[in-house]
Design a protein around this motif. Structure first.
Motif, PDB file in Angstrom:
ATOM      1  N   LYS A   4     -15.522   0.168   8.824  1.00 33.07           N
ATOM      2  CA  LYS A   4     -16.362  -0.596   7.895  1.00 33.07           C
ATOM      3  C   LYS A   4     -17.791  -0.099   8.013  1.00 33.07           C
ATOM      4  CE  LYS A   4     -13.285  -4.255   7.351  1.00 33.07           C
ATOM      5  NZ  LYS A   4     -13.082  -5.410   6.611  1.00 33.07           N
ATOM      6  N   SER A  23     -16.670 -17.977  -1.522  1.00 34.88           N
ATOM      7  CA  SER A  23     -16.139 -17.123  -0.460  1.00 34.88           C
ATOM      8  C   SER A  23     -15.530 -17.875   0.712  1.00 34.88           C
ATOM      9  CB  SER A  23     -17.250 -16.211   0.073  1.00 34.88           C
ATOM     10  OG  SER A  23     -18.192 -16.971   0.810  1.00 34.88           O
ATOM     11  N   ALA A  29     -15.479 -10.529   3.255  1.00 33.33           N
ATOM     12  CA  ALA A  29     -14.073 -10.431   2.853  1.00 33.33           C
ATOM     13  C   ALA A  29     -13.919 -10.713   1.361  1.00 33.33           C
ATOM     14  CB  ALA A  29     -13.221 -11.395   3.671  1.00 33.33           C
ATOM     15  N   TYR A  30     -14.708 -11.652   0.848  1.00 31.30           N
ATOM     16  CA  TYR A  30     -14.661 -11.988  -0.570  1.00 31.30           C
ATOM     17  C   TYR A  30     -15.076 -10.784  -1.423  1.00 31.30           C
ATOM     18  CZ  TYR A  30     -15.472 -14.545  -4.904  1.00 31.30           C
ATOM     19  OH  TYR A  30     -15.439 -14.973  -6.204  1.00 31.30           O
ATOM     20  N   GLU A  32     -15.055  -7.645  -0.480  1.00 36.13           N
ATOM     21  CA  GLU A  32     -14.049  -6.598  -0.308  1.00 36.13           C
ATOM     22  C   GLU A  32     -12.852  -6.826  -1.225  1.00 36.13           C
ATOM     23  OE1 GLU A  32     -11.181  -4.613   3.118  1.00 36.13           O
ATOM     24  OE2 GLU A  32     -12.748  -6.017   3.727  1.00 36.13           O
ATOM     25  N   ARG A  33     -12.350  -8.072  -1.291  1.00 34.24           N
ATOM     26  CA  ARG A  33     -11.231  -8.383  -2.189  1.00 34.24           C
ATOM     27  C   ARG A  33     -11.602  -8.142  -3.646  1.00 34.24           C
ATOM     28  NH1 ARG A  33     -10.854 -12.782   1.146  1.00 34.24           N
ATOM     29  NH2 ARG A  33     -11.667 -14.163  -0.460  1.00 34.24           N
ATOM     30  N   ALA A  34     -12.819  -8.520  -4.024  1.00 30.72           N
ATOM     31  CA  ALA A  34     -13.260  -8.326  -5.406  1.00 30.72           C
ATOM     32  C   ALA A  34     -13.338  -6.837  -5.754  1.00 30.72           C
ATOM     33  CB  ALA A  34     -14.616  -8.996  -5.628  1.00 30.72           C
ATOM     34  N   ARG A  36     -11.680  -4.371  -4.253  1.00 34.75           N
ATOM     35  CA  ARG A  36     -10.315  -3.829  -4.286  1.00 34.75           C
ATOM     36  C   ARG A  36      -9.599  -4.212  -5.587  1.00 34.75           C
ATOM     37  NH1 ARG A  36      -8.664  -1.434   0.290  1.00 34.75           N
ATOM     38  NH2 ARG A  36      -9.796  -1.917   2.204  1.00 34.75           N
ATOM     39  N   ALA A  37      -9.762  -5.447  -6.012  1.00 37.77           N
ATOM     40  CA  ALA A  37      -9.137  -5.888  -7.261  1.00 37.77           C
ATOM     41  C   ALA A  37      -9.675  -5.087  -8.447  1.00 37.77           C
ATOM     42  CB  ALA A  37      -9.376  -7.377  -7.480  1.00 37.77           C
ATOM     43  N   GLU A  67      -1.762  -6.046  -3.300  1.00 41.19           N
ATOM     44  CA  GLU A  67      -2.790  -6.915  -3.871  1.00 41.19           C
ATOM     45  C   GLU A  67      -2.272  -7.476  -5.178  1.00 41.19           C
ATOM     46  OE1 GLU A  67      -5.847  -7.559  -2.633  1.00 41.19           O
ATOM     47  OE2 GLU A  67      -5.644  -6.232  -0.917  1.00 41.19           O
ATOM     48  N   GLU A  68      -2.713  -8.675  -5.502  1.00 42.55           N
ATOM     49  CA  GLU A  68      -2.436  -9.226  -6.817  1.00 42.55           C
ATOM     50  C   GLU A  68      -3.544  -8.795  -7.763  1.00 42.55           C
ATOM     51  OE1 GLU A  68      -1.475 -13.298  -7.272  1.00 42.55           O
ATOM     52  OE2 GLU A  68      -0.315 -13.336  -5.420  1.00 42.55           O
TER      53      GLU A  68
END
Length: 70
Positions: A4, A23, A29-30, A32-34, A36-37, A67-68
């Motif tokens: 990271k 978040s 983490a929030y 990172e997920r955004a 990646r999505a 991932e969704e």
């Protein structure tokens, strides 16, 4: 384990406040997920354009990356 790296970004205060609230206390983490999505969404669009089938591409990439993608 993925390495990271700390980054600095500038975003509008209202968007920052909203994201911090959404978040659940883990802003990194929030974000990172955004990211990646968004990356999966853009990749699925490229694959769909190449294959001509958007739904299958999104589902296939979601299966591959775990991932969704909405």
């Amino acid at each position: 384990m993925t390495m990271k790296e700390r980054v600095t970004v500038s975003i509008p205060a209202d968007l920052l406040a909203w994201a911090k609230g959404a978040s659940s206390g883990n802003f990194s983490a929030y974000v990172e997920r955004a990211l990646r999505a968004q990356a999966l969404s853009e990749a699925s669009q490229a694959v769909a354009q190449w294959r001509g089938d958007a739904t299958a591409a999104i589902e296939e990439l979601a299966d591959v990356f775990g991932e969704e993608v909405a």
